[in-house]
Design a protein around this motif. Sequence first.
Motif, mmCIF file in Angstrom:
data_model
loop_
_atom_site.group_PDB
_atom_site.id
_atom_site.type_symbol
_atom_site.label_atom_id
_atom_site.label_comp_id
_atom_site.label_asym_id
_atom_site.label_seq_id
_atom_site.Cartn_x
_atom_site.Cartn_y
_atom_site.Cartn_z
ATOM 1 N N GLY A 132 0.842 -1.190 0.000
ATOM 2 C CA GLY A 132 0.000 0.000 0.000
ATOM 3 C C GLY A 132 0.876 1.239 0.000
ATOM 4 O O GLY A 132 1.770 1.400 -0.827
ATOM 5 N N THR A 133 0.646 2.123 0.978
ATOM 6 C CA THR A 133 1.466 3.321 1.109
ATOM 7 C C THR A 133 2.648 3.104 2.044
ATOM 8 O O THR A 133 3.431 4.026 2.283
ATOM 9 C CB THR A 133 0.625 4.495 1.630
ATOM 10 O OG1 THR A 133 0.048 4.131 2.894
ATOM 11 C CG2 THR A 133 -0.486 4.834 0.649
ATOM 12 N N GLY A 134 2.778 1.900 2.583
ATOM 13 C CA GLY A 134 3.866 1.591 3.510
ATOM 14 C C GLY A 134 4.752 0.479 2.994
ATOM 15 O O GLY A 134 4.810 0.202 1.786
ATOM 16 N N LEU A 135 5.424 -0.178 3.925
ATOM 17 C CA LEU A 135 6.365 -1.236 3.586
ATOM 18 C C LEU A 135 6.047 -2.491 4.376
ATOM 19 O O LEU A 135 5.606 -2.424 5.520
ATOM 20 C CB LEU A 135 7.803 -0.806 3.916
ATOM 21 C CG LEU A 135 8.352 0.422 3.199
ATOM 22 C CD1 LEU A 135 9.702 0.800 3.778
ATOM 23 C CD2 LEU A 135 8.467 0.170 1.709
ATOM 24 N N ARG A 136 6.266 -3.639 3.743
ATOM 25 C CA ARG A 136 6.204 -4.913 4.449
ATOM 26 C C ARG A 136 7.622 -5.455 4.550
ATOM 27 O O ARG A 136 8.337 -5.534 3.549
ATOM 28 C CB ARG A 136 5.303 -5.917 3.744
ATOM 29 C CG ARG A 136 5.214 -7.263 4.475
ATOM 30 C CD ARG A 136 4.228 -8.208 3.812
ATOM 31 N NE ARG A 136 2.869 -7.710 3.898
ATOM 32 C CZ ARG A 136 2.178 -7.232 2.869
ATOM 33 N NH1 ARG A 136 2.718 -7.197 1.658
ATOM 34 N NH2 ARG A 136 0.946 -6.787 3.033
ATOM 35 N N LEU A 137 8.037 -5.799 5.753
ATOM 36 C CA LEU A 137 9.365 -6.337 5.991
ATOM 37 C C LEU A 137 9.266 -7.817 6.306
ATOM 38 O O LEU A 137 8.431 -8.244 7.106
ATOM 39 C CB LEU A 137 10.045 -5.612 7.163
ATOM 40 C CG LEU A 137 10.845 -4.350 6.831
ATOM 41 C CD1 LEU A 137 9.975 -3.288 6.181
ATOM 42 C CD2 LEU A 137 11.515 -3.797 8.080
ATOM 43 N N ALA A 187 11.833 3.022 -2.074
ATOM 44 C CA ALA A 187 12.040 3.052 -0.621
ATOM 45 C C ALA A 187 13.513 2.987 -0.240
ATOM 46 O O ALA A 187 13.840 3.116 0.949
ATOM 47 C CB ALA A 187 11.302 1.883 0.034
ATOM 48 N N LEU A 188 14.414 2.822 -1.211
ATOM 49 C CA LEU A 188 15.831 2.661 -0.888
ATOM 50 C C LEU A 188 16.398 3.846 -0.094
ATOM 51 O O LEU A 188 17.096 3.632 0.904
ATOM 52 C CB LEU A 188 16.640 2.426 -2.163
ATOM 53 C CG LEU A 188 18.145 2.229 -1.968
ATOM 54 C CD1 LEU A 188 18.430 1.073 -1.015
ATOM 55 C CD2 LEU A 188 18.839 2.000 -3.312
ATOM 56 N N PRO A 189 16.147 5.101 -0.468
ATOM 57 C CA PRO A 189 16.695 6.203 0.338
ATOM 58 C C PRO A 189 16.235 6.157 1.789
ATOM 59 O O PRO A 189 17.033 6.408 2.703
ATOM 60 C CB PRO A 189 16.171 7.458 -0.383
ATOM 61 C CG PRO A 189 15.980 7.021 -1.799
ATOM 62 C CD PRO A 189 15.487 5.613 -1.697
ATOM 63 N N ALA A 190 14.971 5.829 2.025
ATOM 64 C CA ALA A 190 14.463 5.747 3.401
ATOM 65 C C ALA A 190 15.139 4.612 4.163
ATOM 66 O O ALA A 190 15.457 4.750 5.349
ATOM 67 C CB ALA A 190 12.950 5.555 3.394
ATOM 68 N N LEU A 191 15.377 3.491 3.502
ATOM 69 C CA LEU A 191 16.054 2.364 4.144
ATOM 70 C C LEU A 191 17.492 2.733 4.513
ATOM 71 O O LEU A 191 17.982 2.361 5.583
ATOM 72 C CB LEU A 191 16.046 1.153 3.214
ATOM 73 C CG LEU A 191 14.688 0.489 2.986
ATOM 74 C CD1 LEU A 191 14.749 -0.446 1.785
ATOM 75 C CD2 LEU A 191 14.252 -0.276 4.224
ATOM 76 N N LEU A 192 18.159 3.463 3.638
ATOM 77 C CA LEU A 192 19.528 3.878 3.915
ATOM 78 C C LEU A 192 19.570 4.882 5.062
ATOM 79 O O LEU A 192 20.457 4.816 5.925
ATOM 80 C CB LEU A 192 20.161 4.478 2.653
ATOM 81 C CG LEU A 192 20.368 3.502 1.486
ATOM 82 C CD1 LEU A 192 20.880 4.239 0.265
ATOM 83 C CD2 LEU A 192 21.324 2.385 1.871
ATOM 84 N N THR A 204 7.022 3.321 7.766
ATOM 85 C CA THR A 204 8.441 3.616 7.611
ATOM 86 C C THR A 204 9.256 2.370 7.935
ATOM 87 O O THR A 204 8.747 1.432 8.553
ATOM 88 C CB THR A 204 8.872 4.743 8.561
ATOM 89 O OG1 THR A 204 8.714 4.279 9.915
ATOM 90 C CG2 THR A 204 8.030 5.996 8.349
ATOM 91 N N PRO A 205 10.542 2.336 7.533
ATOM 92 C CA PRO A 205 11.380 1.195 7.917
ATOM 93 C C PRO A 205 11.433 0.989 9.426
ATOM 94 O O PRO A 205 11.384 -0.151 9.897
ATOM 95 C CB PRO A 205 12.751 1.570 7.348
ATOM 96 C CG PRO A 205 12.451 2.434 6.180
ATOM 97 C CD PRO A 205 11.245 3.227 6.585
ATOM 98 N N ALA A 206 11.537 2.063 10.187
ATOM 99 C CA ALA A 206 11.595 1.935 11.645
ATOM 100 C C ALA A 206 10.323 1.303 12.187
ATOM 101 O O ALA A 206 10.377 0.436 13.076
ATOM 102 C CB ALA A 206 11.814 3.311 12.280
ATOM 103 N N ALA A 207 9.157 1.712 11.664
ATOM 104 C CA ALA A 207 7.890 1.140 12.118
ATOM 105 C C ALA A 207 7.791 -0.333 11.739
ATOM 106 O O ALA A 207 7.274 -1.152 12.501
ATOM 107 C CB ALA A 207 6.722 1.924 11.524
#
Length: 342
Positions: A46-51, A105-110, A72-75
């Motif tokens: 969706g608008t977020g990420l699945r880890l 999402a790569l910049p946010a992960l970095l 976010t990655p932190a969440a």
Amino acid sequence: MRRMAALVFLLLLLLTTCLSGCAGGPQSRESGAAAVVSVLGVEQAGTGLRLWAAAEGRGQEGPFHAAGQGATPAAGVEDLAAQGGRVVSTDHVEHLLLAQGAAEALPALLRYAFQEPRQSTETQLWVVRTESLEALFAGEGDVARAMTVLKDQGARRQGFAPLTLRQAAAALAQGEALLLPALAPGEEGLVFAGFALYQEGEITRWLTGQAALGAALLSGEKITWTASLGEGAVALRSLGCRARPVWEGERLTGLTLRCRLEAAPAGTGAAPDPAALEALAAEAMAAAVAQLQAAGGDGAGLLGRAGLADPLRWGALREQWGAAFPALSVTCQASAAVTAGG
């Protein structure tokens, strides 16, 4: 005095029992042993990420898999760590697998990796040619074990130069394009699938086959590659690639690329012909350069090496590079030394 000693002994016994078996203790049997994640997967949700998290199975235990989700990655990591019944640690991740649809999402992960002190910036970065990682992480396979095998194979025979989060962040901070090593799901698990050209938050090209070999040579790293040549196969080992700019007066018009190789038969075949190897490598380099030029992205770091070859003109080279690179006349050359054993 004896009653006091007995009371102290009882308190120590209760404390020891609670530390090793009370509910909520990080190593308790009820909560399960800690899962130290070695592979982390990221996909768009969706608008977020699945880890997705994975750790190798130990002894008779099967592999550990878990999923978390967040904006976010932190969440997402926090959601992963909240897995009931087991403590999940992402402090020692060796491989980050990025689904192709999550490239933005790569910049946010970095940023997360550099802002969170416990996260390693030496984690190896891969892009996977699939939109969903569920089949890799939620099935019966052991994706963590598969990546360990891939890493072990790479130590002996790899077609890629490992890219770390630290290296990726340094390139993006300079506004440079990136060649990301790519994987693809296969019948026997994940296999190396060339490179993805990443620029301005998206993947703009996939370099496969001959172009992937060329990209590996252009990277300038000491990589090896098993390639077909006639009826046999040969193991090519790159010893580096030099780039020299070509000028017409003060105008940058071309680039000469020269790669040095070592080669050996892969198996029991006859020694390969150096001239045929050099032609193969030059054609592969040209195929890769054509892809990079078409996309307008120098993912192989050619600008820096051209600057080293002509440092007195570094200012002019850097100023002209962006506009000139897509139309540069590029000459690719290779020199091969053949050894007896592969």
